[in-house]
Structure formats: C-alpha cells, structure tokens
Design a protein around this motif. Structure first.
Motif, PDB file in Angstrom:
ATOM      1  N   LYS A  75      37.690  97.704  33.805  1.00  9.08           N
ATOM      2  CA  LYS A  75      36.945  96.752  34.153  1.00  9.08           C
ATOM      3  C   LYS A  75      35.476  97.127  33.302  1.00  9.08           C
ATOM      4  O   LYS A  75      35.045  95.959  32.641  1.00  9.08           O
ATOM      5  CB  LYS A  75      36.720  96.277  35.545  1.00  9.08           C
ATOM      6  CG  LYS A  75      35.892  95.121  36.043  1.00  9.08           C
ATOM      7  CD  LYS A  75      35.735  94.822  37.171  1.00  9.08           C
ATOM      8  CE  LYS A  75      34.900  93.634  37.626  1.00  9.08           C
ATOM      9  NZ  LYS A  75      34.593  93.443  39.031  1.00  9.08           N
ATOM     10  N   ASN A  79      33.803  94.736  30.399  1.00  3.91           N
ATOM     11  CA  ASN A  79      32.621  94.078  30.433  1.00  3.91           C
ATOM     12  C   ASN A  79      31.569  94.482  29.306  1.00  3.91           C
ATOM     13  O   ASN A  79      30.919  93.713  28.925  1.00  3.91           O
ATOM     14  CB  ASN A  79      31.923  94.215  31.872  1.00  3.91           C
ATOM     15  CG  ASN A  79      32.422  93.479  32.868  1.00  3.91           C
ATOM     16  OD1 ASN A  79      33.049  92.333  32.698  1.00  3.91           O
ATOM     17  ND2 ASN A  79      32.663  94.014  34.131  1.00  3.91           N
ATOM     18  N   GLN A 142      37.172  89.166  36.100  1.00  2.00           N
ATOM     19  CA  GLN A 142      37.210  89.465  37.339  1.00  2.00           C
ATOM     20  C   GLN A 142      38.700  88.913  38.007  1.00  2.00           C
ATOM     21  O   GLN A 142      39.128  89.686  39.033  1.00  2.00           O
ATOM     22  CB  GLN A 142      36.240  88.332  38.005  1.00  2.00           C
ATOM     23  CG  GLN A 142      34.892  88.808  37.948  1.00  2.00           C
ATOM     24  CD  GLN A 142      34.349  90.143  38.481  1.00  2.00           C
ATOM     25  OE1 GLN A 142      34.987  90.398  39.535  1.00  2.00           O
ATOM     26  NE2 GLN A 142      33.490  91.003  38.234  1.00  2.00           N
ATOM     27  N   HIS A 145      41.516  91.451  37.135  1.00  2.00           N
ATOM     28  CA  HIS A 145      41.544  92.469  38.015  1.00  2.00           C
ATOM     29  C   HIS A 145      41.725  92.426  39.678  1.00  2.00           C
ATOM     30  O   HIS A 145      42.272  93.155  40.368  1.00  2.00           O
ATOM     31  CB  HIS A 145      39.953  93.404  37.826  1.00  2.00           C
ATOM     32  CG  HIS A 145      40.002  94.268  36.699  1.00  2.00           C
ATOM     33  ND1 HIS A 145      40.348  95.622  36.633  1.00  2.00           N
ATOM     34  CD2 HIS A 145      39.555  94.087  35.507  1.00  2.00           C
ATOM     35  CE1 HIS A 145      40.276  96.236  35.363  1.00  2.00           C
ATOM     36  NE2 HIS A 145      39.553  95.159  34.826  1.00  2.00           N
ATOM     37  N   SER A 163      44.570  84.609  34.866  1.00  2.00           N
ATOM     38  CA  SER A 163      43.402  84.665  34.383  1.00  2.00           C
ATOM     39  C   SER A 163      42.670  84.035  33.213  1.00  2.00           C
ATOM     40  O   SER A 163      41.838  83.470  33.220  1.00  2.00           O
ATOM     41  CB  SER A 163      42.961  86.171  34.038  1.00  2.00           C
ATOM     42  OG  SER A 163      43.677  86.652  33.256  1.00  2.00           O
TER      43      SER A 163
END
Length: 234
Positions: A75, A79, A142, A145, A163
């Motif tokens: 993650k 990002n 988000q 994950h 997602s």
C-alpha cells in the motif's frame, strides 16, 4: 530476498511508476478530443453509447498499475506513485501555463490561437483531474487492500474489479461535474457521458484482469513470493 533481487525489483518498480505517470499526464493533455465506438446502436440521454474522450484511453492503465504495485509492493509504495503522479501533473500544468504566456513567432508552425485551442483548457482540466484523480486513486488503493485483507490475498479478480469500478465511478462523476461547471462540456451531455465513460471503464477493468493475473504470476515466480507476500524495497 537477496540484494540482487531487491535491486531488480526496484528497477521494475521504477518502470511501472514511469508508465503510470506518463499515462496520467498524457490523459490530461489529450482529453479535448472525443471519439466514438459503436459496438451497439444505443443512445443514452441523447448521447451515443461510448462517445467518450480519448483521455480515457490511457487512464485505466493507471489503475491497473496501482493494483499491481499494491499487490506486489504494498500500500505504501502504491500511495507514493499516486503522489508522484500528482507532482508530475502539477509540473506539466506549469509548463503549459508558461508555454501559453510566451508569444509565437510569425513563422511558427503552431500559432497562439491553435496552441490555445489545443491546450487552453488543459490548465482547468489538469487541476480538475488532479482533484478527482487523487481522491479516486486513494479510494482504489484503500478498497483494494481492504478486500486483500478480507480474502487473505486470494480472489485477486474480486479486489481488482471492485476497487476499480467504485473508484472509476467516483472519478468519472466528479471530473464531468467539474468540466461541466467550468463550461468545457455542456450539461446536457453530462448523463450520457457519465454512463458511457463508466461503462467503458468497467469493460476495460474486466478486460485487464487477466493482465493483472499475468503480472502477479510473473512477479511471484521471479521473486519466489507466496500468496499475500509483498516485496520490501530498499
């Protein structure tokens, strides 16, 4: 994992990030051209199905790449790529503003009017796209994950599609709202473009699932990764 393997993984991450940033910046620059694809003779709110901006073509690639990075690198790395994409968009916006402010010579192949017609709305588009893209990408990561944790690294197709579908709807709705508010796109085209754009992205997300499976398989085979195991870069 050996140091040599980590260096290889670092290089692959760099190329994925470059592909991601290029796709993002280019989509912001070419959005003013609209094209049509008529697999079905259907109209939605007066707009033909799949009359959409060419800017949508490279955009789904960004979600495929962030899903792949999320799966393999985690993650935090996903990002970081999103933030780098925002920086690249801001920098491209600055270049466009500077280029628009300087006068063209009399012999310039592209005069001021032509340049303004092509890139004049890019400043607004990039700004609007950055806002929506930043939100949509973080939502995508988000949700990805969340499902990865729930499924314990299994059912890759589930987190990839769910997602992307949700985040792409947010992105399409928000960017069209902003572009219509700025007068770049007529409001009467909003509903048709929203449905066409979202359905196109859903279709692309479904089609890119095998490529995500292939990418994950190659990574796991090359670096001997177990299901749900991530690469910890240097």
């Amino acid at each position: 994992m050996s140091l040599k393997d980590k260096l290889v993984a670092q290089k692959i991450y760099l190329f994925l990030a470059a592909l991601f940033i290029t796709s993002l910046v280019v989509s912001n620059l070419i959005f003013q051209k609209f094209f049509y694809w008529y697999p079905f003779d259907v109209e939605i709110f007066g707009t033909k199905l799949f009359e959409i901006s060419v800017g949508i073509l490279p955009y789904p690639i960004t979600f495929l790449i962030t899903d792949l990075i999320s799966e393999i690198y985690g993650k935090k790395r996903a990002n970081q790529v999103v933030i780098a994409g925002i920086f690249a968009s801001l920098f491209s916006l600055l270049i466009i503003l500077v280029s628009s402010s300087v006068p063209a010579t009399s012999w310039s192949y592209v005069d001021d009017t032509t340049f303004s017609n092509v890139f004049g709305n890019s400043a607004i588009a990039v700004f609007a796209s950055m806002i929506t893209y930043l939100f949509a990408q973080f939502v995508d990561i988000q949700i990805y994950h969340f499902w990865k944790k729930v499924t314990k690294g299994k059912k890759l197709w589930l987190r990839n599609n769910f997602s992307t579908w949700f985040s792409q709807f947010i992105d399409t709705f928000t960017i069209l709202t902003l572009l219509c508010s700025f007068g770049i796109i007529p409001w009467e085209n909003f509903k048709g473009l929203l449905i066409s754009g979202f359905l196109f992205k859903v279709l692309v997300a479904a089609l890119d699932t095998p490529f995500l499976y292939l990418g994950v398989y190659l990574f796991r085979k090359r670096f001997n990764l177990k299901v749900n195991e991530e690469i910890d870069l240097l």
